[in-house]
Motif scaffolding. Structure first.
Motif, PDB file in Angstrom:
ATOM      1  N   GLU A  27      29.748   6.288  -0.893  1.00 52.38           N
ATOM      2  CA  GLU A  27      30.213   5.270  -1.835  1.00 52.38           C
ATOM      3  C   GLU A  27      29.087   4.928  -2.797  1.00 52.38           C
ATOM      4  O   GLU A  27      27.909   5.093  -2.481  1.00 52.38           O
ATOM      5  CB  GLU A  27      30.685   4.025  -1.093  1.00 52.38           C
ATOM      6  CG  GLU A  27      29.626   3.385  -0.241  1.00 52.38           C
ATOM      7  CD  GLU A  27      30.172   2.251   0.621  1.00 52.38           C
ATOM      8  OE1 GLU A  27      29.389   1.314   0.862  1.00 52.38           O
ATOM      9  OE2 GLU A  27      31.331   2.298   1.033  1.00 52.38           O
ATOM     10  N   ILE A  28      29.471   4.454  -3.960  1.00 52.76           N
ATOM     11  CA  ILE A  28      28.478   4.051  -4.954  1.00 52.76           C
ATOM     12  C   ILE A  28      27.767   2.802  -4.453  1.00 52.76           C
ATOM     13  O   ILE A  28      28.406   1.804  -4.124  1.00 52.76           O
ATOM     14  CB  ILE A  28      29.137   3.793  -6.324  1.00 52.76           C
ATOM     15  CG1 ILE A  28      29.748   5.084  -6.866  1.00 52.76           C
ATOM     16  CG2 ILE A  28      28.117   3.217  -7.315  1.00 52.76           C
ATOM     17  CD1 ILE A  28      30.592   4.910  -8.116  1.00 52.76           C
ATOM     18  N   VAL A  29      26.437   2.870  -4.406  1.00 55.29           N
ATOM     19  CA  VAL A  29      25.651   1.729  -3.928  1.00 55.29           C
ATOM     20  C   VAL A  29      24.835   1.080  -5.037  1.00 55.29           C
ATOM     21  O   VAL A  29      24.356  -0.048  -4.874  1.00 55.29           O
ATOM     22  CB  VAL A  29      24.739   2.128  -2.745  1.00 55.29           C
ATOM     23  CG1 VAL A  29      25.573   2.501  -1.528  1.00 55.29           C
ATOM     24  CG2 VAL A  29      23.784   3.250  -3.113  1.00 55.29           C
ATOM     25  N   SER A  40      14.384  -0.484 -11.922  1.00 55.40           N
ATOM     26  CA  SER A  40      13.968  -1.334 -10.809  1.00 55.40           C
ATOM     27  C   SER A  40      14.913  -2.521 -10.652  1.00 55.40           C
ATOM     28  O   SER A  40      15.236  -2.930  -9.532  1.00 55.40           O
ATOM     29  CB  SER A  40      12.533  -1.828 -11.006  1.00 55.40           C
ATOM     30  OG  SER A  40      12.413  -2.519 -12.232  1.00 55.40           O
ATOM     31  N   ALA A  41      15.391  -3.073 -11.760  1.00 52.66           N
ATOM     32  CA  ALA A  41      16.332  -4.193 -11.705  1.00 52.66           C
ATOM     33  C   ALA A  41      17.683  -3.737 -11.151  1.00 52.66           C
ATOM     34  O   ALA A  41      18.307  -4.455 -10.369  1.00 52.66           O
ATOM     35  CB  ALA A  41      16.511  -4.812 -13.086  1.00 52.66           C
ATOM     36  N   SER A  46      21.215  -4.391  -6.037  1.00 50.50           N
ATOM     37  CA  SER A  46      22.202  -3.726  -5.191  1.00 50.50           C
ATOM     38  C   SER A  46      22.011  -4.070  -3.720  1.00 50.50           C
ATOM     39  O   SER A  46      21.070  -3.598  -3.085  1.00 50.50           O
ATOM     40  CB  SER A  46      22.097  -2.208  -5.354  1.00 50.50           C
ATOM     41  OG  SER A  46      22.935  -1.578  -4.417  1.00 50.50           O
ATOM     42  N   PRO A  47      22.913  -4.861  -3.157  1.00 51.88           N
ATOM     43  CA  PRO A  47      22.783  -5.185  -1.736  1.00 51.88           C
ATOM     44  C   PRO A  47      23.190  -4.020  -0.826  1.00 51.88           C
ATOM     45  O   PRO A  47      22.803  -3.975   0.341  1.00 51.88           O
ATOM     46  CB  PRO A  47      23.743  -6.367  -1.552  1.00 51.88           C
ATOM     47  CG  PRO A  47      24.770  -6.177  -2.626  1.00 51.88           C
ATOM     48  CD  PRO A  47      24.044  -5.534  -3.785  1.00 51.88           C
ATOM     49  N   ASP A 129      24.420   6.649 -11.383  1.00 50.69           N
ATOM     50  CA  ASP A 129      24.742   5.871 -10.195  1.00 50.69           C
ATOM     51  C   ASP A 129      24.227   6.631  -8.996  1.00 50.69           C
ATOM     52  O   ASP A 129      23.772   7.764  -9.102  1.00 50.69           O
ATOM     53  CB  ASP A 129      26.245   5.541 -10.092  1.00 50.69           C
ATOM     54  CG  ASP A 129      27.161   6.734 -10.164  1.00 50.69           C
ATOM     55  OD1 ASP A 129      26.730   7.871  -9.888  1.00 50.69           O
ATOM     56  OD2 ASP A 129      28.343   6.548 -10.496  1.00 50.69           O
ATOM     57  N   ALA A 130      24.240   5.978  -7.863  1.00 52.67           N
ATOM     58  CA  ALA A 130      23.759   6.602  -6.627  1.00 52.67           C
ATOM     59  C   ALA A 130      24.778   6.324  -5.529  1.00 52.67           C
ATOM     60  O   ALA A 130      25.381   5.246  -5.486  1.00 52.67           O
ATOM     61  CB  ALA A 130      22.401   6.060  -6.245  1.00 52.67           C
ATOM     62  N   LEU A 131      24.953   7.324  -4.682  1.00 54.97           N
ATOM     63  CA  LEU A 131      25.913   7.224  -3.594  1.00 54.97           C
ATOM     64  C   LEU A 131      25.212   7.436  -2.266  1.00 54.97           C
ATOM     65  O   LEU A 131      24.312   8.282  -2.153  1.00 54.97           O
ATOM     66  CB  LEU A 131      27.005   8.285  -3.763  1.00 54.97           C
ATOM     67  CG  LEU A 131      27.791   8.226  -5.070  1.00 54.97           C
ATOM     68  CD1 LEU A 131      27.207   9.201  -6.083  1.00 54.97           C
ATOM     69  CD2 LEU A 131      29.232   8.527  -4.830  1.00 54.97           C
TER      70      LEU A 131
END
Length: 138
Positions: A27-29, A40-41, A46-47, A129-131
């Motif tokens: 999932e996209i985190v 960095s922000a 991102s929790p 984005d990162a998953l």
């Protein structure tokens, strides 16, 4: 292999399967589509992102269709896979994907690299984005 080595193998925690760009259940985190926002922000807000766990870094690129193969060749040299997602005739939307552990410095470097590549080829880098797998852990 000695007795001690065999005992260590028996009690070792089984390793989790390696993350690949095709791993199901990710999932996209974290997302970063605002060029004014520091990477960095984006990571800090991102929790869901697990800093110590590998992630699939996915850059969203808009490229001229005739340049997709060239972009794929250039990106493959550094372990990226380029996958075309859609095309409207004028531009192809593609994802550049690679598994890595995320940090602000490398995200910023890769964002800059993708922007430069897309610009040289007559396209644009839209963001990234990162998953990670649901409930990712180290």
């Amino acid at each position: 292999m000695g007795l001690l080595d065999r005992l260590r193998d028996l009690v070792r925690k089984p390793s989790a399967p390696s993350l690949t760009i095709d791993t199901p259940g990710v999932e996209i985190v974290v997302e970063a589509f605002d060029p004014a926002e520091a990477d960095s922000a984006a990571l800090a807000r991102s929790p869901a992102w697990v800093a110590e766990a590998p992630a699939i870094l996915r850059h969203h690129l808009k490229l001229p269709p005739e340049k997709v193969a060239e972009a794929a060749s250039i990106l493959a040299q550094d372990g990226w896979e380029l996958r075309e997602q859609a095309s409207d005739g004028e531009f192809a939307l593609a994802h550049a994907l690679r598994v890595q552990t995320l940090d602000a410095l490398h995200c910023a470097q890769e964002r800059s690299r993708m922007a430069g590549l897309a610009q040289r080829l007559g396209g644009d880098s839209l963001g990234w984005d990162a998953l990670q797998p649901s409930g990712a852990s180290t």
